[in-house]
Scaffold this active site. Structure first.
Site, short mmCIF file in Angstrom:
data_model
loop_
_atom_site.label_atom_id
_atom_site.label_comp_id
_atom_site.label_asym_id
_atom_site.label_seq_id
_atom_site.Cartn_x
_atom_site.Cartn_y
_atom_site.Cartn_z
N LYS A 130 -17.26 -3.40 -5.81
CA LYS A 130 -17.31 -3.98 -4.46
C LYS A 130 -18.76 -4.33 -4.11
CE LYS A 130 -13.25 -1.29 -2.88
NZ LYS A 130 -12.20 -2.28 -2.79
N GLY A 161 -3.16 -6.07 3.20
CA GLY A 161 -2.99 -7.43 3.74
C GLY A 161 -1.85 -7.50 4.74
N1 NAP Z 1 -8.38 3.45 1.51
C1 NAP Z 1 -7.44 3.74 0.64
O1 NAP Z 1 -6.89 4.85 0.63
C2 NAP Z 1 -7.00 2.69 -0.33
C3 NAP Z 1 -5.88 2.86 -1.13
C4 NAP Z 1 -5.52 1.81 -1.98
C5 NAP Z 1 -6.26 0.63 -2.00
N2 NAP Z 1 -7.36 0.54 -1.21
C6 NAP Z 1 -8.20 -0.68 -1.18
O2 NAP Z 1 -7.49 -1.63 -0.39
C7 NAP Z 1 -7.79 -2.93 -0.83
C8 NAP Z 1 -6.52 -3.73 -0.94
O3 NAP Z 1 -5.69 -3.12 -1.90
P1 NAP Z 1 -4.13 -2.98 -1.73
O4 NAP Z 1 -3.76 -1.83 -2.62
O5 NAP Z 1 -3.76 -2.98 -0.31
O6 NAP Z 1 -3.62 -4.32 -2.39
P2 NAP Z 1 -2.17 -4.62 -3.02
O7 NAP Z 1 -1.12 -3.95 -2.24
O8 NAP Z 1 -2.26 -4.34 -4.50
O9 NAP Z 1 -2.05 -6.19 -2.79
C9 NAP Z 1 -2.90 -7.10 -3.41
C10 NAP Z 1 -2.66 -8.48 -2.80
O10 NAP Z 1 -3.56 -9.40 -3.42
C11 NAP Z 1 -2.81 -10.45 -4.01
N3 NAP Z 1 -3.51 -10.85 -5.24
C12 NAP Z 1 -3.79 -10.08 -6.32
N4 NAP Z 1 -4.48 -10.79 -7.22
C13 NAP Z 1 -4.62 -12.05 -6.72
C14 NAP Z 1 -5.23 -13.23 -7.18
N5 NAP Z 1 -5.85 -13.30 -8.36
N6 NAP Z 1 -5.20 -14.32 -6.39
C15 NAP Z 1 -4.59 -14.28 -5.18
N7 NAP Z 1 -3.98 -13.18 -4.68
C16 NAP Z 1 -4.00 -12.07 -5.45
C17 NAP Z 1 -1.42 -9.89 -4.26
O11 NAP Z 1 -0.48 -10.92 -4.29
P3 NAP Z 1 0.49 -11.21 -5.57
O12 NAP Z 1 0.29 -10.14 -6.58
O13 NAP Z 1 1.88 -11.23 -4.98
O14 NAP Z 1 0.07 -12.55 -6.02
C18 NAP Z 1 -1.26 -9.02 -3.01
O15 NAP Z 1 -0.89 -9.80 -1.92
C19 NAP Z 1 -8.59 -2.74 -2.13
O16 NAP Z 1 -9.92 -3.00 -1.85
C20 NAP Z 1 -8.44 -1.31 -2.51
O17 NAP Z 1 -9.62 -0.80 -3.10
C21 NAP Z 1 -7.73 1.52 -0.38
#
Ligand code: NAP
Length: 325
Positions: free
Chosen positions: A124, A16
Site C-alpha cells: 500500500k 466497496g
Molecule cells: N480492516 C480489515 O480487517 C480488512 C479485512 C480484509 C480486507 N481489508 C482491506 O480492505 C480492502 C478491500 O478489500 P476487500 O476484502 O473488501 O475486497 P474484496 O471483497 O476482495 O473485493 C475486491 C473488489 O475489487 C474488484 N477487483 C479485484 N480485482 C480487480 C481488478 N483487477 N480490476 C477491477 N476490479 C477488481 C472485485 O471485483 P471482481 O472480482 O468481481 O471483478 C471486487 O469488487 C483491501 O485494502 C484490504 O487490504 C481490510
C-alpha cells in the site's frame, strides 16, 4: 451545487459494498463503478445498475489513454480493490493524475501499522509513494480490523453462519493488546464524510467503531450470548516463529496464494498483538486524523451491538461469494 463525481473501484467487494451503500444513501454524489471486463456479466454488477449506479467497464492494467479518457471529469476516485490485487492500482493512479482527478483514495482500509512490518501495508505504501510523487490529491483511510473477522465461535454453533471458513480467533500473548476495530457496514459512513471534507485532503484519517482487547471481546461474547468460551492464549514467540517459517516458504514460491494469505494473516497478528501497532496512540503519532473527532455526530456500531446482531442472525459472512483475486 453540482454533485461530486465519484468513481468507485471494487464496488461489489466487502469494503466497496459498504462504501457504495453509504454514498447512495447520502444522495450527494454521482457514482460510477469501475468494473473489469471479465466481471461485466456478473449478477452483482447487474444489481449495481438497478441501484442507479453507472457502470464503466475498463481494464485498469490496460492502455493508459483509455483510462485517462474514462477518468476525465471524475472528482474523486475510491479504490476498494482487495488486498491480493492492490498493485494493479498503479496504472489507475497515473491515469487519475493525467485526467485531473482531485482526490484519490487508494485501497487502504486496514489496521494502523507503520511501514516495514506487514507485506500488505508495504505494498500500500508503494501506491502512496506514487500518488505523492505525482502530486495527486489523496486521502489515505484506515479503519482498524473488521468486527466480522474478530469474534471467536460460540460453543453452541449459533454464530458459525457468519464465520469466514477456517477463521480461528484465539487470544494472543496476555490478551491485553488493544486494537482499533470496525463493523464493515460502517466503513462507508466514514468514507462518505471524509471525501466531502476539505480538511481531509492530503491527510491520513482513521475511522473506528470500538477499541478493545481480545479479553474484552471474549468477555462481551460471553455476556451477550450467555455461553462460556474456552480461552486459548498463543504465545508471542509462536506467532513470530510462524511468520519466519511462512516467509521462508513464500520466498521460494512467490505465486502461491495460500502462502501469501498465510504471511498476511500472521503479519496482521504480529502487528496487532505482538507489536501493538493498531492503537489510537500510534495512529496519532503516525499523523492520522481521527474521523470520530472530525464527525462527532457519526455513531458507528459498538462491538457489543455487533455481537447482538451476530446472535440474532443478522450478520453477513465476509466473502460469502468467494474471495476476489
Ligand atoms: N480492516 C480489515 O480487517 C480488512 C479485512 C480484509 C480486507 N481489508 C482491506 O480492505 C480492502 C478491500 O478489500 P476487500 O476484502 O473488501 O475486497 P474484496 O471483497 O476482495 O473485493 C475486491 C473488489 O475489487 C474488484 N477487483 C479485484 N480485482 C480487480 C481488478 N483487477 N480490476 C477491477 N476490479 C477488481 C472485485 O471485483 P471482481 O472480482 O468481481 O471483478 C471486487 O469488487 C483491501 O485494502 C484490504 O487490504 C481490510
Amino acid at each position: 451545487m453540482s454533485k461530486q463525481k465519484v468513481l468507485l473501484l471494487g464496488a461489489t467487494g466487502e469494503t466497496g459494498t459498504s462504501i457504495l451503500n453509504s454514498l447512495l444513501t447520502l444522495n450527494k454524489f454521482e457514482i460510477t463503478a469501475l468494473v473489469r471486463p471479465s466481471s461485466a456479466e456478473k449478477p452483482d454488477v447487474q444489481a449495481l445498475t438497478e441501484k442507479g449506479v453507472k457502470i464503466l467497464i475498463a481494464d485498469i492494467s490496460g492502455p493508459a489513454e483509455e483510462l485517462i479518457n474514462a477518468l476525465t471529469g471524475i472528482d474523486v476516485v475510491i479504490s476498494a480493490i482487495g488486498g491480493m490485487a492492490q498493485m494493479a492500482q498503479m496504472g489507475l493512479v497515473e491515469a487519475a493524475k493525467k485526467a485531473g482527478v482531485k482526490r484519490f483514495v487508494p485501497c487502504d482500509f486496514a489496521s494502523v501499522c507503520p511501514v516495514g512490518v506487514m507485506m500488505l501495508r508495504d505494498e500500500k505504501e508503494e501506491i502512496h509513494t506514487q500518488i505523492k510523487k505525482l502530486g495527486l490529491g489523496y486521502t489515505f483511510i484506515d479503519v482498524g480490523y473488521w468486527y466480522q473477522l474478530s469474534f471467536p465461535p460460540l460453543p453452541s454453533g449459533r454464530t458459525s453462519y457468519a464465520m469466514f471458513p477456517g477463521m480461528q480467533v484465539p487470544l494472543h500473548g496476555d490478551g491485553e493488546a488493544k486494537n482499533i476495530l470496525i463493523d464493515i457496514r460502517d466503513i462507508g459512513h466514514f468514507v462518505a464524510r471524509i471525501i466531502d471534507d476539505e480538511r481531509t485532503l492530503n491527510k491520513y484519517v482513521y475511522g473506528w467503531g470500538d477499541i478493545l482487547t481480545e479479553n474484552q471481546i471474549y468477555d462481551m461474547m460471553e455476556e451477550v450470548s450467555g455461553e462460556k468460551l474456552e480461552r486459548v492464549y498463543v504465545p508471542d514467540e509462536e506467532v513470530v516463529a510462524q511468520e519466519k517459517q511462512l516467509l521462508q516458504a513464500f520466498e521460494n514460491d512467490k505465486t502461491n496464494v495460500r502462502l501469501r494469505i498465510g504471511v498476511m494473516s500472521t503479519q496482521y497478528a504480529i502487528s496487532k498483538y505482538v507489536r501493538r501497532d493498531n492503537t489510537p496512540e500510534n495512529a496519532k503519532s503516525l499523523g492520522y486524523l481521527d474521523a470520530r473527532e472530525l464527525y462527532p455526530d457519526l455513531k458507528p456500531k459498538s462491538f457489543k451491538e455487533f455481537v447482538g446482531d451476530l446472535v440474532d442472525g443478522k450478520v453477513q459472512r465476509p466473502y460469502a461469494k468467494g474471495m476476489s483475486m
